[in-house]
Design a protein around this motif. Structure first.
Motif, PDB file in Angstrom:
ATOM      1  N   ALA A  46       0.830  -1.208   0.000  1.00 33.06           N
ATOM      2  CA  ALA A  46       0.000   0.000   0.000  1.00 33.06           C
ATOM      3  C   ALA A  46       0.864   1.257   0.000  1.00 33.06           C
ATOM      4  N   ASN A  47       2.151   1.110   0.258  1.00 30.49           N
ATOM      5  CA  ASN A  47       3.093   2.229   0.139  1.00 30.49           C
ATOM      6  C   ASN A  47       3.733   2.269  -1.245  1.00 30.49           C
ATOM      7  N   ARG A  48       3.194   1.478  -2.160  1.00 33.98           N
ATOM      8  CA  ARG A  48       3.575   1.481  -3.573  1.00 33.98           C
ATOM      9  C   ARG A  48       4.992   0.971  -3.843  1.00 33.98           C
ATOM     10  N   THR A  49       5.396  -0.045  -3.100  1.00 33.08           N
ATOM     11  CA  THR A  49       6.655  -0.731  -3.362  1.00 33.08           C
ATOM     12  C   THR A  49       6.330  -2.053  -4.043  1.00 33.08           C
ATOM     13  N   LYS A  80      -4.795   1.571  -7.025  1.00 32.13           N
ATOM     14  CA  LYS A  80      -5.418   0.886  -5.886  1.00 32.13           C
ATOM     15  C   LYS A  80      -4.617   1.123  -4.610  1.00 32.13           C
ATOM     16  N   ALA A  81      -3.293   0.979  -4.699  1.00 30.64           N
ATOM     17  CA  ALA A  81      -2.440   1.169  -3.532  1.00 30.64           C
ATOM     18  C   ALA A  81      -2.529   2.599  -3.009  1.00 30.64           C
ATOM     19  N   THR A  82      -2.562   3.554  -3.908  1.00 30.03           N
ATOM     20  CA  THR A  82      -2.670   4.958  -3.518  1.00 30.03           C
ATOM     21  C   THR A  82      -3.990   5.210  -2.802  1.00 30.03           C
ATOM     22  N   ASN A  83      -5.080   4.632  -3.299  1.00 28.47           N
ATOM     23  CA  ASN A  83      -6.375   4.800  -2.652  1.00 28.47           C
ATOM     24  C   ASN A  83      -6.373   4.234  -1.238  1.00 28.47           C
TER      25      ASN A  83
END
Length: 107
Positions: A46-49, A80-83
């Motif tokens: 969810a932190n976009r890694t 999705k992760a950004t949301n």
């Protein structure tokens, strides 16, 4: 008045600590995204890694097609992760906002 100010400062400090803890926790929240035909699968936090990318053998035969799949699927996964990231951090920030008159736009 100073008691109120000290209380607000303490609440802001607590909120900052909760935000940092939430950011760490979001490193463990995994988002999975697949292409429509499931030839490409991506997992990121969810932190976009990015944690993993799985590519079907047939995609390896066409470089342009693979690039298109990567762009489309990565963009969907990142969205999705950004949301998730923004929703989690906003919830923590909203919870920790001190009650300041005129600043009720966050409620």
């Amino acid at each position: 008045m100073f008691g109120d100010m000290m209380g607000m400062m303490e609440k802001l400090k607590e909120t900052q600590q909760k935000v940092e803890a939430t950011k760490k926790r979001l490193d463990t929240v995994l988002i999975d995204e697949k292409s429509n035909d499931e030839l490409l699968s991506i997992t990121l936090t969810a932190n976009r890694t990015i944690k993993s990318i799985e590519i079907a053998d047939e995609l390896l035969e066409d470089k342009e097609q693979l690039e298109d799949y990567l762009i489309l699927t990565l963009n969907k996964a990142i969205e999705k992760a950004t949301n998730v990231n923004e929703a989690e951090l906003a919830a923590v920030a909203k919870e920790g906002m001190p009650n300041i008159p005129g600043m009720d736009m966050f409620k």
